[in-house]
Scaffold this motif. Sequence first.
Motif, short mmCIF file in Angstrom:
data_model
loop_
_atom_site.label_atom_id
_atom_site.label_comp_id
_atom_site.label_asym_id
_atom_site.label_seq_id
_atom_site.Cartn_x
_atom_site.Cartn_y
_atom_site.Cartn_z
N MET A 1 0.86 -1.17 0.00
CA MET A 1 0.00 0.00 0.00
C MET A 1 0.90 1.23 0.00
O MET A 1 1.64 1.45 0.96
CB MET A 1 -0.89 -0.06 1.25
N PRO A 2 0.86 2.01 -1.06
CA PRO A 2 1.73 3.21 -1.14
C PRO A 2 1.15 4.36 -0.31
O PRO A 2 0.56 5.30 -0.83
CB PRO A 2 1.73 3.52 -2.63
N TYR A 3 1.33 4.30 1.00
CA TYR A 3 0.67 5.24 1.91
C TYR A 3 0.92 6.70 1.53
O TYR A 3 -0.02 7.47 1.38
CB TYR A 3 1.12 5.01 3.36
N TRP A 4 2.17 7.10 1.41
CA TRP A 4 2.46 8.52 1.19
C TRP A 4 1.93 9.02 -0.15
O TRP A 4 1.44 10.14 -0.25
CB TRP A 4 3.96 8.80 1.34
N THR A 5 2.01 8.19 -1.17
CA THR A 5 1.46 8.58 -2.47
C THR A 5 -0.03 8.87 -2.35
O THR A 5 -0.53 9.87 -2.86
CB THR A 5 1.69 7.47 -3.50
N LEU A 6 -0.73 7.99 -1.65
CA LEU A 6 -2.18 8.18 -1.48
C LEU A 6 -2.48 9.34 -0.53
O LEU A 6 -3.39 10.13 -0.77
CB LEU A 6 -2.81 6.90 -0.95
N LEU A 74 -5.57 0.42 -9.61
CA LEU A 74 -4.27 0.90 -9.15
C LEU A 74 -3.16 0.29 -9.99
O LEU A 74 -3.29 -0.84 -10.49
CB LEU A 74 -4.07 0.55 -7.68
#
Length: 79
Positions: A1-6, A74
């Motif tokens: 899960m690309p937290y910072w991108t989201l 995604l």
Amino acid sequence: MPYWTLAYKNVTVRFLSNDDFPEQANQRAATELTQALAVGDLRYPIAARYPLEEIAEAHEAAALSGGGRVVLDLPGGAS
């Protein structure tokens, strides 16, 4: 899960953890969901699909959707 991108795009993701439920309830839910899927009773209507690059259009479609979900695809194949 690309937290910072989201996070930088103000995307909200909510997860429901099965740790909050008794193990017996988790097992029953898994069994019932599997049975529903096997007989074709588990349906989730999708009104439209968009690639992540078209998130603004997806948001607009979600606001207008009258009977189905708007899904973002995604990168990497997850949705």
